[in-house]
Design a protein around this motif. Structure first.
Motif, PDB file in Angstrom:
ATOM      1  N   ASP A 137      -3.605   1.990  -5.554  1.00 13.42           N
ATOM      2  CA  ASP A 137      -3.071   2.445  -4.277  1.00 13.42           C
ATOM      3  C   ASP A 137      -1.831   1.657  -3.872  1.00 13.42           C
ATOM      4  O   ASP A 137      -1.421   1.699  -2.714  1.00 13.42           O
ATOM      5  CB  ASP A 137      -4.132   2.295  -3.176  1.00 13.42           C
ATOM      6  N   TYR A 138      -1.231   0.927  -4.817  1.00  7.41           N
ATOM      7  CA  TYR A 138      -0.073   0.091  -4.504  1.00  7.41           C
ATOM      8  C   TYR A 138       1.212   0.722  -5.020  1.00  7.41           C
ATOM      9  O   TYR A 138       1.309   1.098  -6.185  1.00  7.41           O
ATOM     10  CB  TYR A 138      -0.238  -1.312  -5.078  1.00  7.41           C
ATOM     11  N   LYS A 161       0.846  -1.197   0.000  1.00  5.99           N
ATOM     12  CA  LYS A 161       0.000   0.000   0.000  1.00  5.99           C
ATOM     13  C   LYS A 161       0.877   1.241   0.000  1.00  5.99           C
ATOM     14  O   LYS A 161       1.850   1.333   0.740  1.00  5.99           O
ATOM     15  CB  LYS A 161      -0.914   0.025   1.225  1.00  5.99           C
TER      16      LYS A 161
END
Length: 87
Positions: A40-41, A10
């Motif tokens: 979102d990584y 994340k």
């Protein structure tokens, strides 16, 4: 000698700084970096110089992991990486 470091997880503030700090604290030079954010990584790949490193690759992995809890960290000697990805 070099190693390949990958970090995925994340996205958060300071990931690259924390990984670079762990490298510097262990006499590992950052030779090349590529990073991207997918959704979102956070995805990071580094080639690092390990000639002056006085710890094992496993210990380096643990040092990096401690700086970025919750992220998946892999550290592999460049020769092994190249052998695994050669056709």
């Amino acid at each position: 000698m070099r190693a390949v470091v990958t970090v995925v997880g994340k996205d958060d503030i300071g990931i690259l700084a924390n990984v670079s700090t762990a490298c510097a604290e262990n006499s590992v030079s950052v030779d090349e970096v590529t990073q991207s954010i997918l959704d979102d990584y956070f995805c990071l790949i580094m080639l690092v110089g390990i000639d002056k490193m006085e710890i094992t690759i496993d210990e380096l992995k643990k040092a990096i992991s401690a700086k970025v809890p919750g992220m998946t960290v892999h550290v592999m000697h460049e020769d092994i990486f190249n052998s695994m990805h050669r056709i």
